[in-house]
Design a protein around this motif. Structure first.
Motif, mmCIF file in Angstrom:
data_model
loop_
_atom_site.group_PDB
_atom_site.id
_atom_site.type_symbol
_atom_site.label_atom_id
_atom_site.label_comp_id
_atom_site.label_asym_id
_atom_site.label_seq_id
_atom_site.Cartn_x
_atom_site.Cartn_y
_atom_site.Cartn_z
ATOM 1 N N ILE A 222 56.748 14.393 35.423
ATOM 2 C CA ILE A 222 57.031 15.454 34.460
ATOM 3 C C ILE A 222 55.742 16.146 34.033
ATOM 4 C CG2 ILE A 222 57.913 15.949 32.147
ATOM 5 C CD1 ILE A 222 59.987 13.811 32.536
ATOM 6 N N ASN B 138 64.137 11.390 41.535
ATOM 7 C CA ASN B 138 64.018 11.461 40.093
ATOM 8 C C ASN B 138 64.067 10.075 39.491
ATOM 9 O OD1 ASN B 138 65.279 11.894 37.203
ATOM 10 N ND2 ASN B 138 64.361 13.823 37.818
ATOM 11 N N HIS C 215 64.780 16.730 33.158
ATOM 12 C CA HIS C 215 64.255 15.876 34.227
ATOM 13 C C HIS C 215 65.083 14.604 34.285
ATOM 14 C CE1 HIS C 215 60.552 18.305 34.760
ATOM 15 N NE2 HIS C 215 60.704 18.533 33.460
ATOM 16 N N PHE D 288 54.592 18.317 36.796
ATOM 17 C CA PHE D 288 55.454 19.495 36.882
ATOM 18 C C PHE D 288 55.039 20.539 35.848
ATOM 19 C CE2 PHE D 288 59.148 21.970 35.688
ATOM 20 C CZ PHE D 288 59.771 22.263 36.892
ATOM 21 N N ASN E 5 64.961 22.530 42.259
ATOM 22 C CA ASN E 5 64.476 21.264 42.806
ATOM 23 C C ASN E 5 62.962 21.185 42.670
ATOM 24 O OD1 ASN E 5 66.913 22.069 45.094
ATOM 25 N ND2 ASN E 5 67.069 20.219 43.894
ATOM 26 N N PRO E 6 62.418 20.058 42.205
ATOM 27 C CA PRO E 6 60.987 19.943 41.953
ATOM 28 C C PRO E 6 60.114 20.162 43.180
ATOM 29 C CG PRO E 6 62.183 18.155 40.915
ATOM 30 C CD PRO E 6 63.152 18.859 41.798
ATOM 31 N N VAL F 74 67.229 19.322 37.807
ATOM 32 C CA VAL F 74 66.419 19.063 39.000
ATOM 33 C C VAL F 74 67.285 18.759 40.221
ATOM 34 C CG1 VAL F 74 64.437 18.291 37.672
ATOM 35 C CG2 VAL F 74 66.165 16.627 38.373
ATOM 36 N N ASP G 17 72.956 16.403 38.922
ATOM 37 C CA ASP G 17 72.797 16.370 37.467
ATOM 38 C C ASP G 17 73.556 17.526 36.815
ATOM 39 O OD1 ASP G 17 71.333 14.080 37.274
ATOM 40 O OD2 ASP G 17 69.413 15.035 36.867
ATOM 41 N N HIS H 282 60.514 20.171 27.822
ATOM 42 C CA HIS H 282 60.811 19.249 28.912
ATOM 43 C C HIS H 282 61.317 17.908 28.393
ATOM 44 C CE1 HIS H 282 59.135 21.832 32.109
ATOM 45 N NE2 HIS H 282 58.494 22.341 31.086
ATOM 46 N N THR I 84 55.883 18.985 26.223
ATOM 47 C CA THR I 84 56.326 17.735 26.830
ATOM 48 C C THR I 84 55.650 16.580 26.124
ATOM 49 O OG1 THR I 84 56.499 16.457 28.864
ATOM 50 C CG2 THR I 84 54.520 17.772 28.598
ATOM 51 N N THR J 200 64.222 22.124 30.557
ATOM 52 C CA THR J 200 64.275 21.507 31.878
ATOM 53 C C THR J 200 64.652 20.037 31.715
ATOM 54 O OG1 THR J 200 62.667 23.020 32.877
ATOM 55 C CG2 THR J 200 62.994 20.897 33.957
#
Length: 214
Positions: A19, A212, A108, A22, A173-174, A149, A153, A95, A12, A106
Motif C-alpha cells: 500500500i 492482495n 486495498h 502504491f 489492478n495494482p 484492486v 472485491d 487508502h 495512508t 482505494t
C-alpha cells in the motif's frame, strides 16, 4: 504543465508494504503530470520512497506498532479530521477507511471480507470487527469514487452493500513494478534471502505468493 486544479491530499497509515509503495507511486505520477501541490498525511517512509519531493505540506502519521486495531482507529480519527478540514479545498484520496468519506477511496482489500473468512472468536475482536466493518461500509457507500484492486472485491462489495453504484465503483489492478520485482542471479538471491530471512535456510525451496494481502 497542469495549472488549474485542486491540490490532492494523499492519506495512508501503512508504514511499509504494497500500500505504501502504491501511494508513493501515485504521488510520483501526480508530480510528473504537474500536480506538484500535493499534501500527504502518511508515515515518514512515504517520503523515503519518492526521490523528487514537491509536497506543499507533509503531515507525518505516527504508526502504533501494536495491537493491530489501535493503529486503524488512530488513522480513522486523524484522517477524519483532515477530511473535515481540507475537503473543500483539496481532492482527498484515502487508502484506509475514515469516518468522513473522502472524494476517492482505494480499497486495498476488504477488511469485512477478510474477517468473515478468518473470524476471531474473542469478544473484543468481534466488537472491533463490527465497528470497523461499519466504518468501512460507510466509506465505500459514501465516497464519490471507490477504486477496488480486483473485480472480485468489487463484486463482493456490491453483494455486501446490496446495491451497485455504477461508475462510482472502479477497478484498477495494482500491477507490478518491474524495476523492483524482477529475476536476479542465484548468488544475489541467496545473499538477499540470508539478509532478510536469516532464520530460514537459503537453499530451501520458497513459494512466492503474488496478490492482495486480504
Amino acid at each position: 504543465m497542469i495549472t488549474n486544479f485542486k491540490p490532492v491530499l494523499l492519506a495512508t497509515g501503512h508504514p511499509h508494504g504494497g500500500i505504501l509503495h502504491f501511494v508513493a507511486a501515485l504521488a510520483g505520477a501526480l508530480i510528473k503530470i504537474g500536480r506538484r501541490s500535493c499534501m500527504a498525511f502518511a508515515p515518514q517512509a512515504l517520503l523515503n520512497r519518492i526521490h523528487e519531493v514537491h509536497f506543499c505540506q507533509f503531515h507525518e502519521y505516527h504508526v502504533i506498532d501494536h495491537p493491530w486495531g489501535l493503529n486503524q482507529w488512530k488513522f480513522i480519527l486523524q484522517s477524519s479530521y483532515y477530511c473535515w478540514r481540507f475537503k473543500r479545498d483539496y481532492i482527498l484520496h484515502y487508502h484506509l477507511p475514515s469516518l468522513m468519506p473522502p472524494h476517492i477511496y482505494t480499497a486495498h482489500g476488504l477488511y469485512t471480507r477478510f474477517w468473515l473468512q478468518n473470524p476471531n472468536p474473542g469478544l473484543v475482536a468481534k466488537m472491533q470487527f463490527l465497528l470497523l466493518s461499519a466504518v468501512e461500509k460507510s466509506t465505500i457507500s459514501q465516497s464519490k469514487r471507490v477504486c477496488f484492486v480486483s473485480e472480485d472485491d468489487r463484486a463482493y462489495a456490491i453483494s455486501w452493500l446490496g446495491t451497485d453504484r455504477g461508475d462510482a465503483f472502479q477497478v484498477i489492478n495494482p500491477g507490478v513494478d518491474c524495476n523492483i520485482y524482477k529475476p536476479v542471479r542465484e548468488n544475489e538471491r541467496r545473499a538477499k534471502r540470508e539478509e532478510l530471512h536469516s532464520k530460514i535456510p537459503a537453499e530451501m525451496r520458497w513459494l512466492l505468493f503474488v496478490g492482495n494481502d486480504f
